[in-house]
Write a protein that holds these residues in place. Structure first.
Motif, PDB file in Angstrom:
ATOM      1  N   THR A  45      41.970  33.050  42.967  1.00  0.00           N
ATOM      2  CA  THR A  45      42.445  31.827  42.728  1.00  0.00           C
ATOM      3  C   THR A  45      43.975  31.785  42.958  1.00  0.00           C
ATOM      4  O   THR A  45      44.494  30.620  43.499  1.00  0.00           O
ATOM      5  CB  THR A  45      42.141  31.380  41.223  1.00  0.00           C
ATOM      6  N   TYR A  46      44.585  32.629  42.291  1.00  0.00           N
ATOM      7  CA  TYR A  46      46.151  32.647  42.417  1.00  0.00           C
ATOM      8  C   TYR A  46      46.466  34.169  43.029  1.00  0.00           C
ATOM      9  O   TYR A  46      46.701  35.039  42.841  1.00  0.00           O
ATOM     10  CB  TYR A  46      46.706  32.823  40.909  1.00  0.00           C
ATOM     11  N   PRO A  47      46.529  33.919  44.639  1.00  0.00           N
ATOM     12  CA  PRO A  47      46.785  35.266  45.485  1.00  0.00           C
ATOM     13  C   PRO A  47      48.009  36.079  45.071  1.00  0.00           C
ATOM     14  O   PRO A  47      48.012  37.157  45.591  1.00  0.00           O
ATOM     15  CB  PRO A  47      46.793  34.346  46.746  1.00  0.00           C
ATOM     16  N   VAL A  48      49.107  35.215  44.439  1.00  0.00           N
ATOM     17  CA  VAL A  48      50.457  36.064  44.176  1.00  0.00           C
ATOM     18  C   VAL A  48      49.877  37.439  43.257  1.00  0.00           C
ATOM     19  O   VAL A  48      50.573  38.097  43.196  1.00  0.00           O
ATOM     20  CB  VAL A  48      51.266  35.054  43.821  1.00  0.00           C
ATOM     21  N   LEU A  49      48.915  37.332  42.691  1.00  0.00           N
ATOM     22  CA  LEU A  49      48.453  38.250  41.738  1.00  0.00           C
ATOM     23  C   LEU A  49      48.086  39.463  42.212  1.00  0.00           C
ATOM     24  O   LEU A  49      47.654  40.457  41.589  1.00  0.00           O
ATOM     25  CB  LEU A  49      47.466  37.676  40.548  1.00  0.00           C
ATOM     26  N   ARG A  50      47.707  39.435  43.428  1.00  0.00           N
ATOM     27  CA  ARG A  50      47.180  40.596  44.227  1.00  0.00           C
ATOM     28  C   ARG A  50      48.118  41.627  44.179  1.00  0.00           C
ATOM     29  O   ARG A  50      47.815  42.740  44.686  1.00  0.00           O
ATOM     30  CB  ARG A  50      46.650  40.020  45.690  1.00  0.00           C
ATOM     31  N   LYS A  51      49.443  41.357  44.234  1.00  0.00           N
ATOM     32  CA  LYS A  51      50.394  42.344  44.351  1.00  0.00           C
ATOM     33  C   LYS A  51      50.481  43.054  42.894  1.00  0.00           C
ATOM     34  O   LYS A  51      51.131  44.219  43.093  1.00  0.00           O
ATOM     35  CB  LYS A  51      51.847  41.676  44.366  1.00  0.00           C
ATOM     36  N   ILE A  52      49.853  42.703  41.995  1.00  0.00           N
ATOM     37  CA  ILE A  52      49.743  43.560  40.660  1.00  0.00           C
ATOM     38  C   ILE A  52      48.677  44.374  40.321  1.00  0.00           C
ATOM     39  O   ILE A  52      47.649  43.926  40.746  1.00  0.00           O
ATOM     40  CB  ILE A  52      50.000  42.722  39.268  1.00  0.00           C
ATOM     41  N   ASP A  53      48.955  45.664  40.027  1.00  0.00           N
ATOM     42  CA  ASP A  53      47.718  46.312  39.699  1.00  0.00           C
ATOM     43  C   ASP A  53      46.738  45.949  38.600  1.00  0.00           C
ATOM     44  O   ASP A  53      47.200  45.140  37.847  1.00  0.00           O
ATOM     45  CB  ASP A  53      48.230  47.815  39.327  1.00  0.00           C
ATOM     46  N   ALA A  54      45.396  46.019  38.772  1.00  0.00           N
ATOM     47  CA  ALA A  54      44.634  45.281  37.797  1.00  0.00           C
ATOM     48  C   ALA A  54      44.701  45.645  36.452  1.00  0.00           C
ATOM     49  O   ALA A  54      44.667  44.926  35.621  1.00  0.00           O
ATOM     50  CB  ALA A  54      43.107  45.876  38.391  1.00  0.00           C
TER      51      ALA A  54
END
Length: 141
Positions: A45-54
């Motif tokens: 939903t918030y693609p910017v969060l893909r940059k952060i490790d799970a």
């Protein structure tokens, strides 16, 4: 002495604060599978969060929930501050509801069976906005 406005806000702050704090505490020790599930859903939903490790995302989410819950529960935190925190948190959850396929009935704002778990978070948005409005319109300062 407890102010009348704090007394008025107490049930909403306590209910939402305890719920959000508990949710954050439960995510502190999330395993890798849980972290990846939470991260994947949020990042879709918030693609910017893909940059952060799970795992890091889940730790930050837990910390944010715990801070929001604590702000609501601590009476010395101004209602506007606690309300803004809750409004932001609820808004992000409702963004998941609005943007995740299968959460809403076709062409409607109303939830499907799968969407009820997120749609019900609208109560947190209402509480957050009420706290902000109550604080900024106070006359007993």
């Amino acid at each position: 002495m407890i102010s009348r406005s704090l007394l008025r806000q107490l049930p909403a702050r306590a209910a939402a604060g305890a719920f959000v704090l508990h949710s954050g505490l439960g995510k502190r020790a999330a395993d890798q599978e849980t972290a990846e599930r939470l991260h994947g859903w949020a990042a879709s939903t918030y693609p910017v969060l893909r940059k952060i490790d799970a795992k890091r995302f889940t730790a930050l989410l837990a910390a944010g929930e715990m801070a929001t819950g604590a702000a609501l529960l601590l009476p010395f935190v101004p209602a506007a501050v606690a309300g803004l925190a809750l409004t932001g948190f609820a808004g992000a959850l409702l963004g998941l509801y609005a943007k995740t396929p299968g959460m809403r009935r076709e062409g409607s704002i109303w939830p499907t069976e799968q969407g009820i778990t997120l749609a019900k978070d609208v109560w947190m948005l209402g509480i957050g906005l009420s706290l902000v409005l109550d604080d900024v319109t106070r006359t007993d300062r």
